[in-house]
Design a protein around this motif. Sequence first.
Motif, PDB file in Angstrom:
ATOM      1  N   VAL A  57       9.615   1.789  -1.220  1.00 58.63           N
ATOM      2  CA  VAL A  57       9.148   0.455  -1.788  1.00 58.63           C
ATOM      3  C   VAL A  57      10.045  -0.114  -3.030  1.00 58.63           C
ATOM      4  O   VAL A  57      10.236  -1.139  -2.918  1.00 58.63           O
ATOM      5  CB  VAL A  57       7.693   0.595  -2.560  1.00 58.63           C
ATOM      6  N   LEU A  63      12.987  -2.060  -1.345  1.00 54.56           N
ATOM      7  CA  LEU A  63      12.552  -3.274  -0.623  1.00 54.56           C
ATOM      8  C   LEU A  63      12.443  -4.572  -1.529  1.00 54.56           C
ATOM      9  O   LEU A  63      11.886  -4.582  -2.509  1.00 54.56           O
ATOM     10  CB  LEU A  63      11.018  -3.070   0.175  1.00 54.56           C
ATOM     11  N   SER A  99      11.792  -8.624  -1.714  1.00 56.91           N
ATOM     12  CA  SER A  99      10.555  -9.413  -1.410  1.00 56.91           C
ATOM     13  C   SER A  99      10.981 -10.220   0.091  1.00 56.91           C
ATOM     14  O   SER A  99      12.144 -10.410   0.244  1.00 56.91           O
ATOM     15  CB  SER A  99      10.375 -10.650  -2.231  1.00 56.91           C
ATOM     16  N   HIS A 126      10.232  -7.141   6.522  1.00 58.46           N
ATOM     17  CA  HIS A 126      10.717  -5.789   6.685  1.00 58.46           C
ATOM     18  C   HIS A 126      10.068  -5.003   7.867  1.00 58.46           C
ATOM     19  O   HIS A 126       8.706  -5.420   8.227  1.00 58.46           O
ATOM     20  CB  HIS A 126      10.767  -4.761   5.843  1.00 58.46           C
ATOM     21  N   ILE A 169       6.107  -5.110   7.702  1.00 59.39           N
ATOM     22  CA  ILE A 169       5.775  -5.084   6.241  1.00 59.39           C
ATOM     23  C   ILE A 169       6.126  -6.484   5.693  1.00 59.39           C
ATOM     24  O   ILE A 169       7.270  -6.808   5.854  1.00 59.39           O
ATOM     25  CB  ILE A 169       6.655  -4.022   5.525  1.00 59.39           C
ATOM     26  N   LYS A 184       6.684  -7.908   1.772  1.00 62.49           N
ATOM     27  CA  LYS A 184       6.466  -7.542   0.157  1.00 62.49           C
ATOM     28  C   LYS A 184       6.645  -8.676  -0.641  1.00 62.49           C
ATOM     29  O   LYS A 184       7.372  -9.543  -0.454  1.00 62.49           O
ATOM     30  CB  LYS A 184       7.877  -6.692  -0.195  1.00 62.49           C
ATOM     31  N   TYR A 185       5.462  -8.615  -1.340  1.00 59.16           N
ATOM     32  CA  TYR A 185       5.546  -9.800  -2.640  1.00 59.16           C
ATOM     33  C   TYR A 185       5.385  -9.130  -3.708  1.00 59.16           C
ATOM     34  O   TYR A 185       5.453  -7.814  -3.889  1.00 59.16           O
ATOM     35  CB  TYR A 185       3.834 -10.353  -2.279  1.00 59.16           C
ATOM     36  N   HIS A 231       1.815  -7.235  -4.094  1.00 59.64           N
ATOM     37  CA  HIS A 231       1.379  -6.393  -3.291  1.00 59.64           C
ATOM     38  C   HIS A 231       2.420  -6.209  -2.030  1.00 59.64           C
ATOM     39  O   HIS A 231       3.291  -7.062  -1.773  1.00 59.64           O
ATOM     40  CB  HIS A 231       0.127  -6.802  -2.678  1.00 59.64           C
ATOM     41  N   LEU A 232       2.028  -5.233  -1.268  1.00 56.02           N
ATOM     42  CA  LEU A 232       2.591  -5.031   0.314  1.00 56.02           C
ATOM     43  C   LEU A 232       1.484  -5.535   1.260  1.00 56.02           C
ATOM     44  O   LEU A 232       0.443  -4.798   1.154  1.00 56.02           O
ATOM     45  CB  LEU A 232       3.169  -3.759   0.613  1.00 56.02           C
TER      46      LEU A 232
END
Length: 163
Positions: free
Chosen positions: A36, A39, A41, A44, A74, A76-77, A80-81
Amino acid sequence: MVDVGKTHIIPYLCMPKTDFLFEMEKSFERQYAINVARLKSGKHTDSFHLGEEFFSEFELTAVQNSSVKADLDIVKYETHLDVNFHMTGPVEISCDRCGEWYPHHIDSTYRIIYSFDKNMNFEGYEVMYVNPQEPRLVLVQELYDFVVLSIPARKVPSSDVHL
């Protein structure tokens, strides 16, 4: 699924072997984890192969001789994921009538939101809180549970197997 306020919790279907809980091999853990911290934003993808090595880590497993592919989408924010798990592939399961193992193909999709903030409200979705300080998100239990959830409740092969 257990409803706790506005957050849903998915209970484990089969626990890993007792020593596995405390002494999970780091190499095994890393095989089924998302980094994580690396990663950025945005969108993915990742994928995992779930074979005999994976299922042998669980006691009393309902699956053997499997070759399941888990494809993850995925997003990503900052808070959250959002992860979609697509599970496909053959597994061998035990027949409810005779106890013989037979091949069964699974093809199913599940979604979990991994929140970094306990106060976020994702009403209507499966949400798991994860520590934002952890660099890796280990998915061993989720991957196992989703394979088991993909197996039909009534496990009887086609009529050509049972005459």
